[in-house]
Design a protein around this motif. Structure first.
Motif, PDB file in Angstrom:
ATOM      1  N   SER A   9       0.859  -1.175   0.000  1.00 10.19           N
ATOM      2  CA  SER A   9       0.000   0.000   0.000  1.00 10.19           C
ATOM      3  C   SER A   9       0.894   1.223   0.000  1.00 10.19           C
ATOM      4  CB  SER A   9      -0.881  -0.010   1.245  1.00 10.19           C
ATOM      5  OG  SER A   9      -0.067  -0.049   2.390  1.00 10.19           O
ATOM      6  N   ARG A 414      -4.848   4.126 -15.408  1.00  8.35           N
ATOM      7  CA  ARG A 414      -5.471   3.494 -14.231  1.00  8.35           C
ATOM      8  C   ARG A 414      -4.893   4.076 -12.945  1.00  8.35           C
ATOM      9  NH1 ARG A 414      -5.538  -1.518 -17.191  1.00  8.35           N
ATOM     10  NH2 ARG A 414      -3.492  -2.081 -16.389  1.00  8.35           N
ATOM     11  N   GLY A 415      -3.550   4.210 -12.913  1.00 11.35           N
ATOM     12  CA  GLY A 415      -2.884   4.726 -11.709  1.00 11.35           C
ATOM     13  C   GLY A 415      -3.291   6.156 -11.393  1.00 11.35           C
ATOM     14  N   TYR A 416      -3.459   6.970 -12.446  1.00 13.66           N
ATOM     15  CA  TYR A 416      -3.853   8.372 -12.227  1.00 13.66           C
ATOM     16  C   TYR A 416      -5.272   8.446 -11.667  1.00 13.66           C
ATOM     17  CZ  TYR A 416      -4.612  13.336 -13.168  1.00 13.66           C
ATOM     18  OH  TYR A 416      -4.874  14.671 -13.045  1.00 13.66           O
ATOM     19  N   ARG A 417      -6.138   7.607 -12.240  1.00 13.31           N
ATOM     20  CA  ARG A 417      -7.547   7.630 -11.814  1.00 13.31           C
ATOM     21  C   ARG A 417      -7.667   7.244 -10.342  1.00 13.31           C
ATOM     22  NH1 ARG A 417      -9.489   4.275 -15.586  1.00 13.31           N
ATOM     23  NH2 ARG A 417      -9.677   2.525 -14.133  1.00 13.31           N
ATOM     24  N   THR A 418      -6.883   6.264  -9.921  1.00  7.63           N
ATOM     25  CA  THR A 418      -6.998   5.804  -8.531  1.00  7.63           C
ATOM     26  C   THR A 418      -6.044   6.540  -7.599  1.00  7.63           C
ATOM     27  OG1 THR A 418      -5.387   4.056  -8.948  1.00  7.63           O
ATOM     28  CG2 THR A 418      -7.697   3.474  -9.263  1.00  7.63           C
ATOM     29  N   ARG A 420      -2.880   6.145  -7.461  1.00  8.46           N
ATOM     30  CA  ARG A 420      -1.831   5.238  -6.970  1.00  8.46           C
ATOM     31  C   ARG A 420      -0.459   5.908  -7.074  1.00  8.46           C
ATOM     32  NH1 ARG A 420      -1.996  -0.672  -9.270  1.00  8.46           N
ATOM     33  NH2 ARG A 420      -1.168   0.235 -11.168  1.00  8.46           N
TER      34      ARG A 420
ATOM     35  N   ASP B  58      -2.630  -6.086 -12.415  1.00  8.38           N
ATOM     36  CA  ASP B  58      -3.792  -5.408 -11.858  1.00  8.38           C
ATOM     37  C   ASP B  58      -4.933  -6.397 -11.598  1.00  8.38           C
ATOM     38  OD1 ASP B  58      -2.295  -3.160 -12.021  1.00  8.38           O
ATOM     39  OD2 ASP B  58      -3.334  -2.269 -13.725  1.00  8.38           O
ATOM     40  N   ASP B  61      -3.772  -8.418  -8.599  1.00  9.27           N
ATOM     41  CA  ASP B  61      -3.359  -7.566  -7.497  1.00  9.27           C
ATOM     42  C   ASP B  61      -2.049  -8.043  -6.862  1.00  9.27           C
ATOM     43  OD1 ASP B  61      -3.493  -5.333  -5.892  1.00  9.27           O
ATOM     44  OD2 ASP B  61      -4.613  -6.366  -4.309  1.00  9.27           O
TER      45      ASP B  61
END
Lengths: 592, 90
Positions: A9, A414-418, A420, B58, B61
């Motif tokens: 995380s 995807r990373g930008y949207r979440t 991350r 992804d 995970d």
């Protein structure tokens, strides 16, 4: 060899802070090198404009200048401390090579190439071989790296140079031709990528460190120097290997791992190329500042007072600051965001040289024929314009790097949207006062797991600017610009997410998206640096950077906002002669 | 993307997911993809293969060494290697 771990995380917390950005190895060598270069640039010295101009005119190699850098001890900074050298902070090497590039790019490209030659051994070689190579470099050995071949350009998997295991397992036999290789004729050692599986493929190539001094002239045939548009004095040539026998310990890492090792090594060297572009940008702006303050119009007005010239100088200054922000964050990311270097190095290598080419062209346009003729007595501006063109091609062209970004679009969007991101790494990479963790080559990855923290961290950074604007610690103008940057970045990521293509059929518009991604990265880097600055710092330079980035992103920018560029022009024109304002001056409070 | 609805990834479920994923990238029906044929034979080159790994990471995970696809060039081999890794680390 596959490591599988759950996604960590996003770490939180702040990086360890040191009071001053002094390299861990002791005193900062950069001011000392700058002083030495000044001494060597006097008339008749190896770094004088006349000596370097004369060599360039007759395509002569700047041997004396390279020797002077050897005497200074620059090669030690190409060797990691664990292998006996002085390299413990990539930002120091970047500043050293930038200082050399500010004077001459041919010298910087010729000297700095040894790092590219050696880096595969640093990240994948056996420790005793790395120590041996470190010693050779300290003794003055030149190391080259031979990847490309005459008919294959950037397509490394098409390489035909072959290495076969010698009978009885006593080493390898290398055969074939490498071509368009910097320093390959004058090098003492060469890292060679060779096909070790006839079927090829990503596991079909291996790297070898070939010691030329142990070979005879029948085994090696150097090919003629290739005449080039810029860096005319450089040894850009080729080499034929005729059944060259190399010992078993010449193999770097495991057999079959050559492509993986070199792709990771390029994450470092592509980032290092930024130093050459920034030095060339410094040089171009300082020549332009000198010319525009000394030349006058017919009625005696200094050219620098003409509004359109001032605006062009300001725009060029903003371009250099954006490039510098990208370069500084990228080189610190080698330590702090190592696993993201597949994105960061591609952005840095595609964006910074292109940005500097643009600002050089912009200045040339303003200076007119004087830029090529009268700006100085030795054609320095024209030379740097020619010399710098090659930087966009070295170690992977802009197209190759943009393609590498496009391949990661799905992950990046995807990373930008979440949101991350590696918060701790981002903090360390963008806080110039934070001590950098030691670089761990094992953390390099062909693909960034997190995406790009610099860009994913933009929305939070913009929120922070809004908070600062409430307490008047940031202007409303800055908050407005930052907000527009966020919206443009949001829209860009939606477009990136929609890009779908079959293998080897990258759509043309994806390259335009990659260019916009680079601009968003550059602007985000500038914003992060400003937010983590140590002392009161005028925000005008940041506004100038954002105005420039938004303009290039195609966003509407008003005349009032463009006036920030004039502030940057004034900073350039009032700088000490021969110097150019830098984020390092402002943020570290030191003169380069 | 195929949905992730299984907690335990068997080699068999991975073959199914990967076949659909690859078919989508190649814009061809899944039943024309043979899991025992090297993906490069379908024109899925070594660099492009890395973006398939990104989707796989992804989906599962987990973080993977992207070169796992280079060491296991068919869907069958890749699924087997992944199932073993997941069992080891699960």
């Amino acid at each position: 060899m596959t490591a599988t771990t759950p996604h960590a995380s996003a770490a939180t917390g702040t990086a360890a802070r040191s009071p001053a950005p002094v390299p861990a190895g002791g005193s900062d060598p950069v001011p000392e090198l700058v002083r030495r270069l000044d001494e060597l640039a006097v008339a008749g010295g190896p770094f004088s404009a006349e000596a370097l101009g004369a060599l360039d005119a007759r395509e002569g190699f700047p041997a004396e200048a390279c020797r002077a850098l050897d005497e200074f001890g620059l090669p030690r900074y190409y060797v990691p401390v664990e292998h006996g050298g002085a390299l413990d902070d990539f930002s120091t090497v970047m500043r050293l090579l930038r200082a050399v590039s500010r004077v001459d790019l041919t010298v910087a490209a010729a000297h700095g190439k040894t790092y590219l030659g050696a880096v595969s051994t640093w990240i994948a070689g056996a420790p005793d071989r790395a120590t041996w190579l470190g010693r050779r470099i300290a003794e003055g050995a030149v190391v080259s790296c031979a990847l490309t071949e005459r008919h294959h350009g950037s397509d490394l998997l098409a390489g035909e140079v072959t290495a076969r295991e010698a009978d009885g397992g006593a080493g390898w036999r290398v055969t074939g031709e490498k071509w368009l290789i910097n320093n390959i004729t004058r090098a003492d050692l060469v890292t060679v990528l060779a096909r070790t599986d006839p079927a090829g493929g990503p596991r079909g190539f291996s790297l070898f460190l070939v010691d030329k001094s142990r070979l005879t002239s029948e085994q090696l045939n150097p090919l003629p120097k290739v005449p080039t548009y810029g860096i005319r004095g450089a040894d850009i040539s080729g080499m034929e290997f005729h059944d060259v026998r190399v010992p078993s310990d010449a193999l770097i890492g495991e057999a079959g791992r050559g492509v993986e090792i070199i792709l990771k090594a390029l994450h470092l060297t592509r980032t290092g190329c930024v130093a050459m572009s920034l030095g060339a940008g410094d040089h171009a702006l300082s020549l332009a500042a000198r010319f525009t303050t000394t030349a006058t119009t017919d009625d005696g007005t200094s050219i620098s007072e003409l509004p359109h010239v001032r605006r062009e100088l300001g725009a060029a200054m903003a371009g250099l600051l954006l490039a510098e922000a990208t370069g500084l964050v990228a080189v610190r990311a080698v330590h702090a965001l190592t696993a993201e270097m597949s994105v960061v190095s591609a952005v840095a290598k595609a964006y910074v040289p292109a940005q500097v080419d643009d600002l050089v062209a912009r200045l040339l346009h303003s200076l007119g024929p004087y830029g090529l003729l009268d700006a100085d007595g030795h054609g320095r501006f024209a030379k740097l314009e020619r010399d710098h063109r090659i930087i966009g091609i070295f170690d992977g062209s802009s197209l190759v790097n943009r393609n590498a970004l496009i391949d990661q679009f799905a992950r990046l969007s995807r990373g930008y949207r979440t949101g991350r991101q590696d918060e701790e790494g981002l903090d360390e990479a963008t806080d110039l006062g934070a001590r950098l963790r030691p670089f761990d080559p094992r953390a390099l990855s062909l693909l960034s797991g997190t995406g790009a923290s610099v860009v994913a961290g933009l929305p939070a950074a913009v929120d922070r600017v809004h908070d600062l604007a409430v307490t008047e610690a940031a202007s409303d103008r800055l908050a407005t610009l930052a907000e527009r940057l966020r919206r443009a970045t949001d829209r860009l990521h939606e477009e990136m997410a929609a890009v779908r293509f079959p293998p080897r059929a990258v759509p043309g518009h994806a390259f335009e998206l990659a260019e916009r991604y680079e601009l968003c990265f550059a602007a985000a880097a500038a914003l992060h640096l400003w937010l983590r600055r140590r002392d009161g710092l005028d925000e005008a330079w940041l506004r100038g950077c954002l105005v420039t980035a938004l303009t290039e992103l195609g966003e509407p920018v008003g005349e009032t906002e463009r006036e920030d560029l004039d502030i940057l022009a004034d900073a350039l024109l009032s700088a000490r002669p021969g110097t150019v304002p830098s984020l390092l001056d402002s943020l570290e409070g030191t003169v380069r | 993307m195929p949905e992730s609805d299984v907690e335990i990834h068997s080699a068999q479920s991975l073959v199914r997911w990967l076949t659909e994923c690859v078919a989508m990238h190649l814009a061809r029906p899944a039943d024309t993809i043979d899991a025992s044929v090297p993906l490069s034979d379908y024109g899925l080159d070594s660099v492009y293969a890395l973006s398939v790994i990104a989707e796989l990471e992804d989906h599962l995970d987990v973080s993977l060494d992207p070169a796992i696809m280079w060491d296991n060039p068919t869907i069958d081999a890749l699924s087997k290697a992944l199932a073993e890794e997941l069992a080891l680390n699960g």
